[in-house]
Write an enzyme that holds these catalytic residues in place. Sequence first.
Site, PDB file in Angstrom:
ATOM      1  N   GLY A  37      85.442 -13.710   5.420  1.00 33.75           N
ATOM      2  CA  GLY A  37      85.638 -14.866   6.312  1.00 33.75           C
ATOM      3  C   GLY A  37      86.572 -15.877   5.666  1.00 33.75           C
ATOM      4  O   GLY A  37      86.771 -15.871   4.448  1.00 33.75           O
ATOM      5  N   ASP A  57      74.548 -16.047   1.501  1.00 34.46           N
ATOM      6  CA  ASP A  57      74.662 -14.597   1.593  1.00 34.46           C
ATOM      7  C   ASP A  57      73.364 -14.078   2.211  1.00 34.46           C
ATOM      8  O   ASP A  57      72.283 -14.368   1.686  1.00 34.46           O
ATOM      9  CB  ASP A  57      74.854 -14.051   0.170  1.00 34.46           C
ATOM     10  CG  ASP A  57      75.266 -12.605   0.191  1.00 34.46           C
ATOM     11  OD1 ASP A  57      74.599 -11.806   0.870  1.00 34.46           O
ATOM     12  OD2 ASP A  57      76.267 -12.272  -0.471  1.00 34.46           O
ATOM     13  N   ARG A 105      59.615 -15.237  12.251  1.00 33.81           N
ATOM     14  CA  ARG A 105      58.876 -16.476  11.972  1.00 33.81           C
ATOM     15  C   ARG A 105      59.169 -17.529  13.041  1.00 33.81           C
ATOM     16  O   ARG A 105      58.273 -18.196  13.532  1.00 33.81           O
ATOM     17  CB  ARG A 105      59.234 -17.003  10.580  1.00 33.81           C
ATOM     18  CG  ARG A 105      58.371 -18.193  10.164  1.00 33.81           C
ATOM     19  CD  ARG A 105      58.761 -18.757   8.810  1.00 33.81           C
ATOM     20  NE  ARG A 105      60.169 -19.054   8.692  1.00 33.81           N
ATOM     21  CZ  ARG A 105      60.779 -20.088   9.250  1.00 33.81           C
ATOM     22  NH1 ARG A 105      60.103 -20.961   9.949  1.00 33.81           N
ATOM     23  NH2 ARG A 105      62.068 -20.263   9.093  1.00 33.81           N
ATOM     24  N   TYR A 144      79.064   1.909   5.295  1.00 34.83           N
ATOM     25  CA  TYR A 144      79.135   1.121   6.537  1.00 34.83           C
ATOM     26  C   TYR A 144      78.383   1.830   7.660  1.00 34.83           C
ATOM     27  O   TYR A 144      77.482   1.266   8.274  1.00 34.83           O
ATOM     28  CB  TYR A 144      80.602   0.932   6.899  1.00 34.83           C
ATOM     29  CG  TYR A 144      80.857   0.045   8.107  1.00 34.83           C
ATOM     30  CD1 TYR A 144      80.663  -1.333   8.039  1.00 34.83           C
ATOM     31  CD2 TYR A 144      81.322   0.578   9.306  1.00 34.83           C
ATOM     32  CE1 TYR A 144      80.924  -2.155   9.144  1.00 34.83           C
ATOM     33  CE2 TYR A 144      81.587  -0.227  10.404  1.00 34.83           C
ATOM     34  CZ  TYR A 144      81.383  -1.603  10.322  1.00 34.83           C
ATOM     35  OH  TYR A 144      81.652  -2.393  11.413  1.00 34.83           O
TER      36      TYR A 144
HETATM   37  P1  NAD Z   1      85.036  -9.933   9.535  1.00 32.92           P
HETATM   38  O1  NAD Z   1      85.086  -9.222   8.246  1.00 32.92           O
HETATM   39  O2  NAD Z   1      86.188 -10.765   9.948  1.00 32.92           O
HETATM   40  O3  NAD Z   1      83.722 -10.848   9.619  1.00 32.92           O
HETATM   41  C1  NAD Z   1      82.538 -10.588   8.920  1.00 32.92           C
HETATM   42  C2  NAD Z   1      82.009 -11.913   8.381  1.00 32.92           C
HETATM   43  O4  NAD Z   1      80.767 -11.696   7.717  1.00 32.92           O
HETATM   44  C3  NAD Z   1      82.948 -12.546   7.350  1.00 32.92           C
HETATM   45  O5  NAD Z   1      83.107 -13.916   7.630  1.00 32.92           O
HETATM   46  C4  NAD Z   1      82.231 -12.312   6.018  1.00 32.92           C
HETATM   47  O6  NAD Z   1      82.574 -13.271   5.043  1.00 32.92           O
HETATM   48  C5  NAD Z   1      80.791 -12.367   6.472  1.00 32.92           C
HETATM   49  N1  NAD Z   1      79.857 -11.657   5.572  1.00 32.92           N
HETATM   50  C6  NAD Z   1      79.984 -10.394   5.090  1.00 32.92           C
HETATM   51  N2  NAD Z   1      78.916 -10.089   4.333  1.00 32.92           N
HETATM   52  C7  NAD Z   1      78.092 -11.172   4.355  1.00 32.92           C
HETATM   53  C8  NAD Z   1      76.843 -11.469   3.751  1.00 32.92           C
HETATM   54  N3  NAD Z   1      76.225 -10.575   2.967  1.00 32.92           N
HETATM   55  N4  NAD Z   1      76.287 -12.680   3.973  1.00 32.92           N
HETATM   56  C9  NAD Z   1      76.920 -13.602   4.747  1.00 32.92           C
HETATM   57  N5  NAD Z   1      78.102 -13.385   5.325  1.00 32.92           N
HETATM   58  C10 NAD Z   1      78.688 -12.177   5.142  1.00 32.92           C
HETATM   59  O7  NAD Z   1      84.737  -8.813  10.653  1.00 32.92           O
HETATM   60  P2  NAD Z   1      84.632  -8.907  12.237  1.00 32.92           P
HETATM   61  O8  NAD Z   1      85.661  -8.001  12.795  1.00 32.92           O
HETATM   62  O9  NAD Z   1      84.588 -10.311  12.694  1.00 32.92           O
HETATM   63  O10 NAD Z   1      83.220  -8.212  12.466  1.00 32.92           O
HETATM   64  C11 NAD Z   1      82.050  -8.966  12.772  1.00 32.92           C
HETATM   65  C12 NAD Z   1      80.882  -8.019  13.012  1.00 32.92           C
HETATM   66  O11 NAD Z   1      81.186  -7.144  14.108  1.00 32.92           O
HETATM   67  C13 NAD Z   1      80.536  -7.127  11.826  1.00 32.92           C
HETATM   68  O12 NAD Z   1      79.147  -6.983  11.744  1.00 32.92           O
HETATM   69  C14 NAD Z   1      81.170  -5.797  12.180  1.00 32.92           C
HETATM   70  O13 NAD Z   1      80.505  -4.720  11.584  1.00 32.92           O
HETATM   71  C15 NAD Z   1      81.037  -5.800  13.697  1.00 32.92           C
HETATM   72  N6  NAD Z   1      82.064  -4.930  14.306  1.00 32.92           N
HETATM   73  C16 NAD Z   1      83.358  -5.355  14.399  1.00 32.92           C
HETATM   74  C17 NAD Z   1      84.310  -4.512  14.958  1.00 32.92           C
HETATM   75  C18 NAD Z   1      85.749  -4.931  15.110  1.00 32.92           C
HETATM   76  O14 NAD Z   1      86.555  -4.092  15.515  1.00 32.92           O
HETATM   77  N7  NAD Z   1      86.146  -6.140  14.864  1.00 32.92           N
HETATM   78  C19 NAD Z   1      83.941  -3.226  15.391  1.00 32.92           C
HETATM   79  C20 NAD Z   1      82.610  -2.829  15.236  1.00 32.92           C
HETATM   80  C21 NAD Z   1      81.671  -3.701  14.715  1.00 32.92           C
END
Ligand code: NAD
Length: 320
Positions: A37, A57, A105, A144
Amino acid sequence: MRSILVTGGAGFLGSHLCERLLERGDNVICLDNFFTGRKQNILHLMGNPRFELMRHDIVQPFVLEVDQIYNLACPASPVAYQYNPIKTIKTSTVGVVNVLGLAKRCKARVLHCSTSEVYGDPIVHPQREDYWGHVNPIGPRSCYDEGKRVAESLCINYHFQHNMEIRIIRIFNTYGPRMDPNDGRVISNFINQTLQDEPITIYGDGTQTRSFCYCEDLIRGMMLMMDQDEETGPINLGNPGEYTMLELAQEVIKQVPGTKSTITHVPLPKDDPKQRCPDITKAKTILGWSPTINLSTGLAKTVEYYRSELSRSRQLADKN
Ligand code: NAD
Ligand code: UDP
Protein backbone atom coordinates in the site's frame (compact mmCIF):
# COMPACT_ATOMS: atom_id res chain seq x y z
CA MET A 1 -23.58 6.28 11.21
CA ARG A 2 -21.81 2.99 10.50
CA SER A 3 -18.20 2.37 11.38
CA ILE A 4 -16.41 0.34 8.73
CA LEU A 5 -12.97 -1.23 8.86
CA VAL A 6 -11.09 -1.66 5.57
CA THR A 7 -7.99 -3.81 5.98
CA GLY A 8 -5.52 -3.21 3.17
CA GLY A 9 -7.19 0.19 2.76
CA ALA A 10 -4.06 1.93 1.47
CA GLY A 11 -3.71 -0.49 -1.44
CA PHE A 12 -5.07 -0.23 -4.96
CA LEU A 13 -8.61 -1.56 -4.39
CA GLY A 14 -8.76 -0.62 -0.71
CA SER A 15 -8.20 3.08 -1.41
CA HIS A 16 -11.05 3.16 -3.95
CA LEU A 17 -13.30 1.38 -1.47
CA CYS A 18 -12.45 3.82 1.38
CA GLU A 19 -13.27 6.69 -0.98
CA ARG A 20 -16.70 5.26 -1.95
CA LEU A 21 -17.62 4.48 1.69
CA LEU A 22 -16.72 8.01 2.80
CA GLU A 23 -18.75 9.48 -0.08
CA ARG A 24 -21.72 7.48 1.17
CA GLY A 25 -21.35 8.93 4.67
CA ASP A 26 -19.75 6.05 6.59
CA ASN A 27 -16.96 6.30 9.16
CA VAL A 28 -13.93 4.50 7.75
CA ILE A 29 -10.96 3.02 9.55
CA CYS A 30 -8.24 2.14 7.07
CA LEU A 31 -5.82 -0.42 8.47
CA ASP A 32 -2.65 -1.21 6.55
CA ASN A 33 0.94 -2.35 7.12
CA PHE A 34 2.09 -0.51 3.94
CA PHE A 35 3.74 -3.56 2.43
CA THR A 36 2.28 -2.87 -1.02
CA GLY A 37 0.00 0.00 0.00
CA ARG A 38 1.02 3.63 -0.48
CA LYS A 39 0.21 6.74 1.57
CA GLN A 40 -0.23 8.56 -1.72
CA ASN A 41 -3.32 6.41 -2.44
CA ILE A 42 -5.14 7.81 0.60
CA LEU A 43 -3.54 11.24 0.99
CA HIS A 44 -6.66 12.92 -0.39
CA LEU A 45 -8.79 11.26 2.32
CA MET A 46 -6.65 12.31 5.28
CA GLY A 47 -8.47 15.62 5.89
CA ASN A 48 -11.86 13.91 6.17
CA PRO A 49 -12.98 13.78 9.84
CA ARG A 50 -14.73 10.44 9.15
CA PHE A 51 -11.47 8.84 7.93
CA GLU A 52 -8.93 7.29 10.25
CA LEU A 53 -5.65 5.60 9.38
CA MET A 54 -4.17 2.81 11.48
CA ARG A 55 -0.75 1.38 10.67
CA HIS A 56 -1.02 -2.23 11.72
CA ASP A 57 -0.35 -5.75 10.47
CA ILE A 58 -3.36 -8.12 10.63
CA VAL A 59 -1.02 -10.98 11.56
CA GLN A 60 -0.83 -9.28 14.99
CA PRO A 61 -4.10 -9.25 16.99
CA PHE A 62 -5.92 -5.93 17.31
CA VAL A 63 -9.02 -4.54 19.01
CA LEU A 64 -11.57 -2.15 17.49
CA GLU A 65 -15.32 -1.49 17.60
CA VAL A 66 -16.81 -1.66 14.09
CA ASP A 67 -20.06 -2.62 12.34
CA GLN A 68 -18.60 -4.03 9.11
CA ILE A 69 -15.20 -5.28 7.97
CA TYR A 70 -13.93 -5.45 4.40
CA ASN A 71 -10.88 -7.70 4.50
CA LEU A 72 -8.55 -6.77 1.64
CA ALA A 73 -5.19 -7.04 3.42
CA CYS A 74 -2.96 -9.30 1.31
CA PRO A 75 -0.50 -8.56 -1.48
CA ALA A 76 -2.15 -9.35 -4.83
CA SER A 77 0.67 -9.18 -7.38
CA PRO A 78 2.63 -12.44 -7.88
CA VAL A 79 5.92 -10.52 -7.52
CA ALA A 80 4.76 -9.06 -4.19
CA TYR A 81 3.21 -12.21 -2.72
CA GLN A 82 6.23 -14.33 -3.68
CA TYR A 83 8.66 -11.83 -2.08
CA ASN A 84 7.97 -13.33 1.37
CA PRO A 85 5.77 -16.39 0.79
CA ILE A 86 5.56 -17.39 4.45
CA LYS A 87 4.34 -13.91 5.37
CA THR A 88 1.75 -14.17 2.59
CA ILE A 89 0.48 -17.43 4.07
CA LYS A 90 0.38 -15.91 7.57
CA THR A 91 -1.63 -12.95 6.28
CA SER A 92 -4.30 -15.25 4.80
CA THR A 93 -4.39 -17.59 7.80
CA VAL A 94 -3.34 -16.01 11.12
CA GLY A 95 -4.38 -12.58 9.80
CA VAL A 96 -7.82 -13.82 8.74
CA VAL A 97 -8.31 -15.54 12.13
CA ASN A 98 -7.57 -12.18 13.80
CA VAL A 99 -10.06 -10.39 11.54
CA LEU A 100 -12.75 -13.03 12.13
CA GLY A 101 -12.09 -13.05 15.88
CA LEU A 102 -12.54 -9.29 16.02
CA ALA A 103 -15.74 -9.55 13.97
CA LYS A 104 -17.09 -12.27 16.25
CA ARG A 105 -16.54 -10.14 19.34
CA CYS A 106 -18.19 -7.02 17.94
CA LYS A 107 -20.78 -8.90 15.82
CA ALA A 108 -19.58 -7.23 12.64
CA ARG A 109 -20.38 -8.52 9.16
CA VAL A 110 -17.22 -9.48 7.22
CA LEU A 111 -16.68 -9.30 3.48
CA HIS A 112 -13.59 -11.31 2.62
CA CYS A 113 -11.75 -10.75 -0.65
CA SER A 114 -10.88 -14.10 -2.16
CA THR A 115 -9.59 -14.56 -5.66
CA SER A 116 -9.95 -16.37 -8.97
CA GLU A 117 -6.60 -17.93 -7.98
CA VAL A 118 -8.53 -20.44 -5.85
CA TYR A 119 -9.31 -22.06 -9.25
CA GLY A 120 -5.55 -22.35 -9.93
CA ASP A 121 -4.74 -23.30 -13.53
CA PRO A 122 -8.39 -24.13 -14.28
CA ILE A 123 -9.46 -27.09 -16.36
CA VAL A 124 -13.10 -25.97 -16.35
CA HIS A 125 -13.73 -22.85 -18.42
CA PRO A 126 -15.23 -20.33 -17.74
CA GLN A 127 -14.99 -20.75 -13.98
CA ARG A 128 -18.18 -21.13 -11.95
CA GLU A 129 -18.26 -20.94 -8.17
CA ASP A 130 -18.94 -24.68 -7.85
CA TYR A 131 -15.64 -25.58 -9.58
CA TRP A 132 -13.13 -26.75 -6.93
CA GLY A 133 -10.05 -25.71 -8.86
CA HIS A 134 -6.70 -27.11 -9.94
CA VAL A 135 -3.98 -25.78 -7.64
CA ASN A 136 -0.38 -26.93 -7.21
CA PRO A 137 -0.03 -27.01 -3.39
CA ILE A 138 3.78 -26.77 -3.50
CA GLY A 139 4.26 -24.43 -6.46
CA PRO A 140 5.46 -20.80 -6.38
CA ARG A 141 1.89 -19.48 -6.41
CA SER A 142 0.70 -21.73 -3.59
CA CYS A 143 1.46 -19.24 -0.80
CA TYR A 144 -1.27 -17.06 -2.30
CA ASP A 145 -3.64 -19.65 -3.81
CA GLU A 146 -3.64 -22.06 -0.88
CA GLY A 147 -3.61 -19.19 1.61
CA LYS A 148 -6.76 -17.80 0.01
CA ARG A 149 -8.34 -21.27 -0.01
CA VAL A 150 -7.70 -21.65 3.74
CA ALA A 151 -9.08 -18.13 4.25
CA GLU A 152 -12.32 -19.15 2.50
CA SER A 153 -12.51 -22.23 4.68
CA LEU A 154 -11.97 -20.14 7.84
CA CYS A 155 -14.68 -17.70 6.77
CA ILE A 156 -17.25 -20.37 5.98
CA ASN A 157 -16.51 -22.28 9.19
CA TYR A 158 -16.84 -19.14 11.36
CA HIS A 159 -20.15 -18.60 9.55
CA PHE A 160 -21.47 -22.09 10.36
CA GLN A 161 -19.87 -22.60 13.77
CA HIS A 162 -20.47 -19.13 15.21
CA ASN A 163 -23.42 -18.07 13.08
CA MET A 164 -21.47 -15.07 11.81
CA GLU A 165 -22.44 -12.87 8.88
CA ILE A 166 -19.85 -13.58 6.19
CA ARG A 167 -19.62 -12.52 2.55
CA ILE A 168 -17.01 -14.06 0.23
CA ILE A 169 -16.16 -12.63 -3.18
CA ARG A 170 -13.75 -14.18 -5.68
CA ILE A 171 -12.15 -11.29 -7.53
CA PHE A 172 -10.82 -11.79 -11.08
CA ASN A 173 -7.98 -9.61 -12.44
CA THR A 174 -8.91 -6.01 -11.68
CA TYR A 175 -7.03 -2.91 -12.82
CA GLY A 176 -7.19 0.87 -12.82
CA PRO A 177 -5.66 4.02 -11.34
CA ARG A 178 -3.59 3.60 -8.14
CA MET A 179 -2.28 0.18 -9.05
CA ASP A 180 1.36 0.45 -8.03
CA PRO A 181 3.31 1.11 -11.27
CA ASN A 182 6.09 -1.19 -10.04
CA ASP A 183 3.99 -4.05 -8.72
CA GLY A 184 4.72 -6.29 -11.70
CA ARG A 185 1.15 -7.06 -12.74
CA VAL A 186 0.50 -7.24 -16.45
CA ILE A 187 -1.53 -4.06 -16.97
CA SER A 188 0.79 -1.82 -14.94
CA ASN A 189 3.83 -3.34 -16.69
CA PHE A 190 2.43 -3.03 -20.23
CA ILE A 191 1.20 0.56 -19.80
CA ASN A 192 4.38 1.81 -18.13
CA GLN A 193 6.56 0.08 -20.71
CA THR A 194 4.51 1.56 -23.56
CA LEU A 195 4.56 5.08 -22.09
CA GLN A 196 8.36 4.92 -21.78
CA ASP A 197 9.04 3.35 -25.21
CA GLU A 198 10.43 0.23 -23.51
CA PRO A 199 9.92 -3.34 -24.78
CA ILE A 200 6.56 -4.83 -23.80
CA THR A 201 7.40 -8.01 -21.86
CA ILE A 202 5.10 -10.85 -22.83
CA TYR A 203 5.68 -13.88 -20.63
CA GLY A 204 5.75 -17.03 -22.77
CA ASP A 205 4.03 -17.02 -26.15
CA GLY A 206 1.27 -14.67 -24.93
CA THR A 207 -1.61 -17.03 -25.72
CA GLN A 208 -2.59 -17.35 -22.04
CA THR A 209 -5.82 -15.47 -21.27
CA ARG A 210 -7.11 -13.22 -18.49
CA SER A 211 -10.34 -11.27 -18.00
CA PHE A 212 -9.91 -7.69 -16.82
CA CYS A 213 -12.37 -5.77 -14.68
CA TYR A 214 -12.15 -2.02 -14.13
CA CYS A 215 -11.83 -1.04 -10.45
CA GLU A 216 -14.99 1.10 -10.32
CA ASP A 217 -17.14 -1.84 -11.45
CA LEU A 218 -15.48 -4.16 -8.95
CA ILE A 219 -15.96 -1.84 -5.96
CA ARG A 220 -19.64 -1.43 -6.84
CA GLY A 221 -20.05 -5.22 -6.83
CA MET A 222 -18.13 -5.55 -3.58
CA MET A 223 -20.42 -3.08 -1.79
CA LEU A 224 -23.56 -4.70 -3.24
CA MET A 225 -22.39 -8.04 -1.89
CA MET A 226 -21.70 -6.60 1.57
CA ASP A 227 -25.04 -4.83 1.83
CA GLN A 228 -27.41 -7.65 0.82
CA ASP A 229 -28.82 -10.02 3.44
CA GLU A 230 -29.27 -13.34 1.62
CA GLU A 231 -26.04 -14.63 0.11
CA THR A 232 -22.83 -15.67 1.88
CA GLY A 233 -21.04 -16.67 -1.30
CA PRO A 234 -18.52 -17.32 -2.63
CA ILE A 235 -19.49 -15.24 -5.61
CA ASN A 236 -17.35 -14.40 -8.67
CA LEU A 237 -16.78 -10.72 -9.47
CA GLY A 238 -15.00 -9.98 -12.72
CA ASN A 239 -15.43 -8.90 -16.32
CA PRO A 240 -16.04 -11.89 -18.62
CA GLY A 241 -14.30 -10.19 -21.58
CA GLU A 242 -11.38 -12.58 -22.14
CA TYR A 243 -8.10 -11.55 -23.83
CA THR A 244 -4.80 -13.21 -24.64
CA MET A 245 -1.75 -11.28 -23.40
CA LEU A 246 -0.87 -10.62 -27.06
CA GLU A 247 -4.31 -9.03 -27.56
CA LEU A 248 -3.90 -7.02 -24.36
CA ALA A 249 -0.52 -5.68 -25.56
CA GLN A 250 -2.16 -4.55 -28.83
CA GLU A 251 -4.97 -2.82 -26.88
CA VAL A 252 -2.41 -0.97 -24.75
CA ILE A 253 -0.38 0.08 -27.83
CA LYS A 254 -3.60 1.51 -29.35
CA GLN A 255 -4.03 3.72 -26.27
CA VAL A 256 -0.57 5.26 -26.63
CA PRO A 257 -0.30 6.47 -30.24
CA GLY A 258 3.27 7.12 -31.35
CA THR A 259 4.87 4.73 -28.85
CA LYS A 260 8.10 3.15 -30.05
CA SER A 261 7.57 0.06 -27.89
CA THR A 262 7.69 -3.34 -29.54
CA ILE A 263 6.80 -6.74 -28.15
CA THR A 264 9.45 -8.96 -26.61
CA HIS A 265 8.94 -12.48 -25.26
CA VAL A 266 10.49 -13.56 -21.94
CA PRO A 267 10.17 -16.93 -20.17
CA LEU A 268 6.79 -17.86 -18.75
CA PRO A 269 6.81 -18.11 -14.91
CA LYS A 270 6.15 -21.58 -13.48
CA ASP A 271 2.48 -22.54 -12.99
CA ASP A 272 1.17 -19.45 -14.80
CA PRO A 273 -2.54 -20.21 -15.39
CA LYS A 274 -3.32 -20.76 -19.10
CA GLN A 275 -6.84 -19.38 -19.08
CA ARG A 276 -9.13 -17.45 -16.81
CA CYS A 277 -12.65 -16.13 -17.29
CA PRO A 278 -15.42 -15.69 -14.72
CA ASP A 279 -18.93 -17.05 -15.05
CA ILE A 280 -20.83 -14.17 -13.40
CA THR A 281 -24.35 -15.64 -13.59
CA LYS A 282 -24.54 -15.69 -9.79
CA ALA A 283 -23.51 -12.03 -9.40
CA LYS A 284 -25.98 -11.02 -12.12
CA THR A 285 -28.87 -12.95 -10.59
CA ILE A 286 -28.28 -12.33 -6.89
CA LEU A 287 -26.72 -8.87 -6.88
CA GLY A 288 -28.06 -7.52 -10.18
CA TRP A 289 -24.41 -6.72 -10.91
CA SER A 290 -22.48 -6.79 -14.14
CA PRO A 291 -19.52 -4.72 -15.28
CA THR A 292 -20.20 -1.64 -17.41
CA ILE A 293 -16.70 -0.44 -18.35
CA ASN A 294 -15.05 -2.20 -21.28
CA LEU A 295 -11.32 -2.79 -21.66
CA SER A 296 -10.55 0.13 -23.97
CA THR A 297 -12.43 2.67 -21.79
CA GLY A 298 -10.80 1.32 -18.62
CA LEU A 299 -7.36 1.25 -20.21
CA ALA A 300 -7.72 4.87 -21.36
CA LYS A 301 -8.42 5.99 -17.76
CA THR A 302 -5.51 3.91 -16.47
CA VAL A 303 -3.09 5.22 -19.11
CA GLU A 304 -4.07 8.76 -18.08
CA TYR A 305 -3.27 7.97 -14.44
CA TYR A 306 0.16 6.47 -15.22
CA ARG A 307 0.98 9.33 -17.56
CA SER A 308 0.42 11.85 -14.76
CA GLU A 309 2.31 9.64 -12.26
CA LEU A 310 5.29 9.52 -14.62
CA SER A 311 5.36 13.26 -15.09
CA ARG A 312 5.04 13.75 -11.31
CA SER A 313 8.00 11.45 -10.59
CA ARG A 314 10.06 13.16 -13.36
CA GLN A 315 9.35 16.56 -11.78
CA LEU A 316 10.41 15.21 -8.38
CA ALA A 317 13.62 13.78 -9.87
CA ASP A 318 14.39 17.14 -11.57
CA LYS A 319 14.00 18.96 -8.23
CA ASN A 320 16.45 16.63 -6.43
P1 NAD B 1 -2.64 -4.28 -3.13
O1 NAD B 1 -1.38 -5.02 -2.96
O2 NAD B 1 -2.61 -2.97 -3.83
O3 NAD B 1 -3.36 -4.06 -1.72
C1 NAD B 1 -3.21 -4.90 -0.62
C2 NAD B 1 -3.08 -4.03 0.63
O4 NAD B 1 -2.99 -4.86 1.78
C3 NAD B 1 -1.82 -3.16 0.61
O5 NAD B 1 -2.15 -1.85 1.00
C4 NAD B 1 -0.90 -3.84 1.63
O6 NAD B 1 0.02 -2.94 2.21
C5 NAD B 1 -1.92 -4.40 2.59
N1 NAD B 1 -1.43 -5.55 3.38
C6 NAD B 1 -0.81 -6.66 2.91
N2 NAD B 1 -0.55 -7.50 3.92
C7 NAD B 1 -1.03 -6.91 5.05
C8 NAD B 1 -1.04 -7.29 6.42
N3 NAD B 1 -0.50 -8.45 6.83
N4 NAD B 1 -1.60 -6.45 7.32
C9 NAD B 1 -2.13 -5.26 6.92
N5 NAD B 1 -2.13 -4.85 5.65
C10 NAD B 1 -1.59 -5.67 4.71
O7 NAD B 1 -3.66 -5.28 -3.88
P2 NAD B 1 -5.14 -5.07 -4.42
O8 NAD B 1 -5.11 -5.34 -5.88
O9 NAD B 1 -5.71 -3.80 -3.94
O10 NAD B 1 -5.86 -6.30 -3.73
C11 NAD B 1 -6.71 -6.13 -2.59
C12 NAD B 1 -7.32 -7.48 -2.21
O11 NAD B 1 -8.09 -7.99 -3.31
C13 NAD B 1 -6.30 -8.55 -1.85
O12 NAD B 1 -6.80 -9.32 -0.79
C14 NAD B 1 -6.22 -9.40 -3.10
O13 NAD B 1 -5.85 -10.72 -2.82
C15 NAD B 1 -7.64 -9.29 -3.63
N6 NAD B 1 -7.66 -9.52 -5.09
C16 NAD B 1 -7.25 -8.55 -5.95
C17 NAD B 1 -7.26 -8.80 -7.32
C18 NAD B 1 -6.84 -7.76 -8.32
O14 NAD B 1 -6.77 -8.09 -9.51
N7 NAD B 1 -6.57 -6.54 -7.98
C19 NAD B 1 -7.67 -10.06 -7.80
C20 NAD B 1 -8.05 -11.03 -6.87
C21 NAD B 1 -8.07 -10.74 -5.52
N1 UDP C 1 2.36 -11.16 -17.82
C1 UDP C 1 3.05 -10.80 -18.97
N2 UDP C 1 3.94 -9.78 -18.88
C2 UDP C 1 4.15 -9.06 -17.76
C3 UDP C 1 3.43 -9.41 -16.59
C4 UDP C 1 2.56 -10.49 -16.66
O1 UDP C 1 2.88 -11.42 -20.03
O2 UDP C 1 4.97 -8.12 -17.78
C5 UDP C 1 1.37 -12.24 -17.91
C6 UDP C 1 1.49 -13.32 -16.84
O3 UDP C 1 2.39 -14.33 -17.25
C7 UDP C 1 0.06 -13.81 -16.73
C8 UDP C 1 -0.78 -12.58 -17.07
O4 UDP C 1 0.10 -11.66 -17.71
O5 UDP C 1 -0.19 -14.80 -17.70
C9 UDP C 1 -1.37 -11.89 -15.84
O6 UDP C 1 -0.34 -11.67 -14.91
P1 UDP C 1 -0.54 -10.85 -13.55
O7 UDP C 1 0.75 -10.93 -12.81
O8 UDP C 1 -1.09 -9.51 -13.85
O9 UDP C 1 -1.71 -11.61 -12.78
P2 UDP C 1 -2.07 -13.17 -12.53
O10 UDP C 1 -3.41 -13.31 -13.13
O11 UDP C 1 -1.07 -14.06 -13.20
O12 UDP C 1 -2.03 -13.31 -11.06
